[in-house]
Design a protein around this motif. Structure first.
Motif, PDB file in Angstrom:
ATOM      1  N   VAL A 197       0.845  -1.195   0.000  1.00  0.00           N
ATOM      2  CA  VAL A 197       0.000   0.000   0.000  1.00  0.00           C
ATOM      3  C   VAL A 197       0.881   1.246   0.000  1.00  0.00           C
ATOM      4  O   VAL A 197       1.878   1.321   0.732  1.00  0.00           O
ATOM      5  CB  VAL A 197      -0.936   0.006   1.220  1.00  0.00           C
ATOM      6  N   LYS A 198       0.510   2.214  -0.805  1.00  0.00           N
ATOM      7  CA  LYS A 198       1.204   3.496  -0.839  1.00  0.00           C
ATOM      8  C   LYS A 198       0.417   4.485   0.026  1.00  0.00           C
ATOM      9  O   LYS A 198      -0.733   4.816  -0.288  1.00  0.00           O
ATOM     10  CB  LYS A 198       1.316   4.014  -2.271  1.00  0.00           C
ATOM     11  N   PHE A 199       1.034   4.941   1.081  1.00  0.00           N
ATOM     12  CA  PHE A 199       0.363   5.835   2.018  1.00  0.00           C
ATOM     13  C   PHE A 199       1.402   6.689   2.723  1.00  0.00           C
ATOM     14  O   PHE A 199       2.606   6.437   2.633  1.00  0.00           O
ATOM     15  CB  PHE A 199      -0.437   5.036   3.054  1.00  0.00           C
ATOM     16  N   ARG A 200       0.933   7.673   3.418  1.00  0.00           N
ATOM     17  CA  ARG A 200       1.789   8.493   4.273  1.00  0.00           C
ATOM     18  C   ARG A 200       0.977   8.958   5.474  1.00  0.00           C
ATOM     19  O   ARG A 200      -0.244   9.149   5.382  1.00  0.00           O
ATOM     20  CB  ARG A 200       2.368   9.689   3.520  1.00  0.00           C
ATOM     21  N   ASP A 201       1.665   9.140   6.583  1.00  0.00           N
ATOM     22  CA  ASP A 201       1.012   9.647   7.785  1.00  0.00           C
ATOM     23  C   ASP A 201       0.778  11.141   7.655  1.00  0.00           C
ATOM     24  O   ASP A 201       1.643  11.882   7.169  1.00  0.00           O
ATOM     25  CB  ASP A 201       1.859   9.345   9.014  1.00  0.00           C
ATOM     26  N   VAL A 202      -0.373  11.599   8.103  1.00  0.00           N
ATOM     27  CA  VAL A 202      -0.728  13.011   8.072  1.00  0.00           C
ATOM     28  C   VAL A 202      -1.057  13.452   9.495  1.00  0.00           C
ATOM     29  O   VAL A 202      -1.315  12.614  10.374  1.00  0.00           O
ATOM     30  CB  VAL A 202      -1.916  13.272   7.118  1.00  0.00           C
ATOM     31  N   PRO A 203      -1.048  14.775   9.752  1.00  0.00           N
ATOM     32  CA  PRO A 203      -1.328  15.257  11.114  1.00  0.00           C
ATOM     33  C   PRO A 203      -2.712  14.836  11.605  1.00  0.00           C
ATOM     34  O   PRO A 203      -3.632  14.574  10.830  1.00  0.00           O
ATOM     35  CB  PRO A 203      -1.221  16.779  10.966  1.00  0.00           C
ATOM     36  N   ARG A 204      -2.821  14.790  12.903  1.00  0.00           N
ATOM     37  CA  ARG A 204      -4.081  14.415  13.561  1.00  0.00           C
ATOM     38  C   ARG A 204      -5.221  15.325  13.095  1.00  0.00           C
ATOM     39  O   ARG A 204      -5.051  16.546  12.958  1.00  0.00           O
ATOM     40  CB  ARG A 204      -3.913  14.521  15.072  1.00  0.00           C
ATOM     41  N   ILE A 205      -6.382  14.742  12.878  1.00  0.00           N
ATOM     42  CA  ILE A 205      -7.579  15.489  12.496  1.00  0.00           C
ATOM     43  C   ILE A 205      -8.521  15.508  13.691  1.00  0.00           C
ATOM     44  O   ILE A 205      -8.867  14.456  14.233  1.00  0.00           O
ATOM     45  CB  ILE A 205      -8.283  14.857  11.274  1.00  0.00           C
ATOM     46  N   SER A 206      -8.909  16.694  14.134  1.00  0.00           N
ATOM     47  CA  SER A 206      -9.773  16.808  15.309  1.00  0.00           C
ATOM     48  C   SER A 206     -10.731  17.976  15.125  1.00  0.00           C
ATOM     49  O   SER A 206     -10.295  19.115  14.930  1.00  0.00           O
ATOM     50  CB  SER A 206      -8.931  17.017  16.577  1.00  0.00           C
ATOM     51  N   ARG A 207     -12.029  17.656  15.181  1.00  0.00           N
ATOM     52  CA  ARG A 207     -13.068  18.684  15.098  1.00  0.00           C
ATOM     53  C   ARG A 207     -14.143  18.367  16.135  1.00  0.00           C
ATOM     54  O   ARG A 207     -15.237  17.918  15.802  1.00  0.00           O
ATOM     55  CB  ARG A 207     -13.674  18.738  13.695  1.00  0.00           C
ATOM     56  N   GLY A 208     -13.793  18.575  17.370  1.00  0.00           N
ATOM     57  CA  GLY A 208     -14.730  18.305  18.448  1.00  0.00           C
ATOM     58  C   GLY A 208     -14.760  16.830  18.813  1.00  0.00           C
ATOM     59  O   GLY A 208     -13.894  16.039  18.450  1.00  0.00           O
ATOM     60  N   ARG A 209     -15.803  16.430  19.543  1.00  0.00           N
ATOM     61  CA  ARG A 209     -15.901  15.064  20.043  1.00  0.00           C
ATOM     62  C   ARG A 209     -16.438  14.100  18.987  1.00  0.00           C
ATOM     63  O   ARG A 209     -16.261  12.890  19.101  1.00  0.00           O
ATOM     64  CB  ARG A 209     -16.816  15.036  21.270  1.00  0.00           C
ATOM     65  N   SER A 210     -17.138  14.603  17.985  1.00  0.00           N
ATOM     66  CA  SER A 210     -17.807  13.726  17.024  1.00  0.00           C
ATOM     67  C   SER A 210     -17.000  13.475  15.764  1.00  0.00           C
ATOM     68  O   SER A 210     -17.262  12.495  15.063  1.00  0.00           O
ATOM     69  CB  SER A 210     -19.172  14.321  16.636  1.00  0.00           C
ATOM     70  N   CYS A 211     -16.038  14.336  15.435  1.00  0.00           N
ATOM     71  CA  CYS A 211     -15.300  14.214  14.178  1.00  0.00           C
ATOM     72  C   CYS A 211     -13.797  14.199  14.439  1.00  0.00           C
ATOM     73  O   CYS A 211     -13.310  14.922  15.322  1.00  0.00           O
ATOM     74  CB  CYS A 211     -15.632  15.373  13.237  1.00  0.00           C
ATOM     75  N   GLY A 212     -13.094  13.400  13.650  1.00  0.00           N
ATOM     76  CA  GLY A 212     -11.640  13.408  13.748  1.00  0.00           C
ATOM     77  C   GLY A 212     -11.048  12.017  13.600  1.00  0.00           C
ATOM     78  O   GLY A 212     -11.742  11.007  13.725  1.00  0.00           O
ATOM     79  N   ILE A 213      -9.739  12.012  13.302  1.00  0.00           N
ATOM     80  CA  ILE A 213      -8.973  10.765  13.199  1.00  0.00           C
ATOM     81  C   ILE A 213      -7.716  10.956  14.023  1.00  0.00           C
ATOM     82  O   ILE A 213      -6.956  11.908  13.798  1.00  0.00           O
ATOM     83  CB  ILE A 213      -8.604  10.435  11.743  1.00  0.00           C
ATOM     84  N   ALA A 214      -7.506  10.073  14.979  1.00  0.00           N
ATOM     85  CA  ALA A 214      -6.341  10.212  15.862  1.00  0.00           C
ATOM     86  C   ALA A 214      -5.035   9.991  15.101  1.00  0.00           C
ATOM     87  O   ALA A 214      -4.076  10.754  15.256  1.00  0.00           O
ATOM     88  CB  ALA A 214      -6.460   9.237  17.034  1.00  0.00           C
ATOM     89  N   TRP A 215      -4.977   8.941  14.281  1.00  0.00           N
ATOM     90  CA  TRP A 215      -3.757   8.610  13.536  1.00  0.00           C
ATOM     91  C   TRP A 215      -4.116   8.369  12.066  1.00  0.00           C
ATOM     92  O   TRP A 215      -4.158   7.229  11.610  1.00  0.00           O
ATOM     93  CB  TRP A 215      -3.081   7.373  14.139  1.00  0.00           C
ATOM     94  N   PRO A 216      -4.399   9.435  11.324  1.00  0.00           N
ATOM     95  CA  PRO A 216      -4.849   9.270   9.934  1.00  0.00           C
ATOM     96  C   PRO A 216      -3.703   8.953   8.983  1.00  0.00           C
ATOM     97  O   PRO A 216      -2.542   9.248   9.250  1.00  0.00           O
ATOM     98  CB  PRO A 216      -5.454  10.639   9.602  1.00  0.00           C
ATOM     99  N   VAL A 217      -4.070   8.333   7.866  1.00  0.00           N
ATOM    100  CA  VAL A 217      -3.136   8.084   6.770  1.00  0.00           C
ATOM    101  C   VAL A 217      -3.771   8.625   5.497  1.00  0.00           C
ATOM    102  O   VAL A 217      -4.998   8.740   5.398  1.00  0.00           O
ATOM    103  CB  VAL A 217      -2.812   6.584   6.606  1.00  0.00           C
ATOM    104  N   GLU A 218      -2.917   8.952   4.559  1.00  0.00           N
ATOM    105  CA  GLU A 218      -3.391   9.394   3.239  1.00  0.00           C
ATOM    106  C   GLU A 218      -3.105   8.275   2.246  1.00  0.00           C
ATOM    107  O   GLU A 218      -1.956   8.034   1.888  1.00  0.00           O
ATOM    108  CB  GLU A 218      -2.695  10.683   2.815  1.00  0.00           C
ATOM    109  N   LEU A 219      -4.154   7.616   1.796  1.00  0.00           N
ATOM    110  CA  LEU A 219      -4.046   6.477   0.883  1.00  0.00           C
ATOM    111  C   LEU A 219      -3.987   6.992  -0.553  1.00  0.00           C
ATOM    112  O   LEU A 219      -4.895   7.678  -1.012  1.00  0.00           O
ATOM    113  CB  LEU A 219      -5.251   5.548   1.069  1.00  0.00           C
TER     114      LEU A 219
END
Length: 365
Positions: A197-219
């Motif tokens: 898989v070709k991917f890279r780590d991206v910064p944490r995404i956080s938009r309140g309690r309902s939205c976000g990814i703690a450890w996102p990747v870009e596929l």
């Protein structure tokens, strides 16, 4: 003798001392030395104590004021004592720096973040350096003093690049106890690498309690040269499930029906902070956690583009491929929706890993 005493006292007043006649003693003492009674012919003037003459004041204005003035250039004790002036080391270096003839490296801004060299150090002749080595012609036979400040600064920058940059760009190197990536996330990324898989780590995404990814990747791609257009921001778990489904189910199905592999997959939605089907009052979608991905078109290596939609009666191969996608993908995802499921999924496939307490999988077949 009384007159001699008066003459001596008169010396304190600055008067001239002259010869006063001294009479012989009335007692007729012949033992008195007549030489002592000889007339004094020397004339001497004594200055008055604390007078201008005694203090060395010759200026009449200065004398009249009674104030001792300091010369304009100050009182030079060295000149008065006859001592020759010696130039100190600090003064000599200051003069060299001011004239631009410093023989040593001079650094300004010590203690700050940006120290800089002041001026250019003079060249040291090879004879003075005590070295015999071949120098390039542009050095004119001089050994240049190295810029130690610039060297230390360059070494510091290189040290920062070696010591710190990899940790910022690769969170897998930071221990979990120091806020680094959890062991489960590291293991997931290692499996992605084995899957090609070709991917890279991206910064944490956080938009309140309902939205976000703690450890996102870009596929951006899968094994076999398959491109993901555009790149999708999702979590590692949905990425792994998607990669396994494409490799083990989608590619074999396309080869069996079209004798061609998959060239690209066009995704319509990955991370998106919204409710289910973007309906007001509905529960939050798995897209809000990066736990879902929508596929709108599949492009084969022979150029065939298969759009995800309800097919006509004679589109046998396309309908067969889409049916295989529905049935096979349910083994990898907990939710599969597509054309025929509802009006919200008439033009794409929706895959997610929604966790349900009963372990139920919702696959609309």
């Amino acid at each position: 003798m009384e007159e001699v005493s008066q003459a001596r006292d008169s010396g304190d007043t600055g008067e001239d001392v002259s010869v006063y006649p001294v009479s012989e003693p009335t007692g007729g003492n012949d033992s008195v030395d007549t030489a002592m009674m000889a007339p004094v012919t020397e004339k001497k003037r004594l200055p008055m104590i604390d007078s201008d003459e005694a203090m060395g004041i010759s200026d009449p204005v200065q004398a009249s004021s009674g104030v001792l003035t300091v010369p304009e250039g100050g009182v030079n004790m060295d000149d008065g004592l006859g001592v020759q002036r010696v130039e100190g080391l600090a003064e000599a270096q200051a003069n060299e720096i001011a004239e631009g003839n410093a023989t040593q490296v001079v650094v300004d801004g010590i203690g700050s973040d940006t120290p800089q060299q002041v001026g250019q150090p003079d060249g040291i002749p090879m004879s003075d350096a005590g070295m015999e080595m071949s120098m390039p012609a542009e050095n004119d036979g001089f050994l240049r003093v190295p810029d130690k400040a610039a060297t230390r600064k360059r070494q510091a920058v290189e040290g920062e690049q070696v010591a710190f940059l990899p940790r910022l760009s690769n969170p897998m190197q930071m221990p979990e106890t120091m806020g680094g990536m959890p062991a489960s996330e590291k293991a997931c990324r290692q499996r992605l690498q084995r899957l090609g898989v070709k991917f890279r780590d991206v910064p944490r995404i956080s938009r309140g309690r309902s939205c976000g990814i703690a450890w996102p990747v870009e596929l951006s791609g899968l094994s076999g040269g398959i491109q993901i257009k555009p790149a999708a921001q999702v979590n590692c778990q949905i990425t792994e499930a998607f990669a396994r489904w494409v490799r083990q189910e989608l590619v074999p199905s396309s080869r069996a029906r079209y004798l061609s592999g998959v060239s690209a997959i066009h995704q319509m939605s990955s991370y998106s902070c919204r409710t289910m089907n973007s309906q007001k009052g509905a529960a939050m979608s798995e897209h809000a956690k990066g736990n879902a991905i929508d596929v709108g078109k599949i492009v084969l290596k022979n150029g065939k583009a298969i759009v995800i939609e309800k097919k006509g009666f004679f589109a046998f191969r396309e309908k067969g491929l889409l049916k295989a996608v529905r049935g096979d993908s349910c083994k990898y995802f907990s939710t599969v929706l597509g054309p025929g499921s509802d009006r919200f999924h008439k033009d794409h496939f929706h895959f997610d890993l929604r966790a349900r307490k009963s372990g139920y999988r919702h696959c609309s077949l």
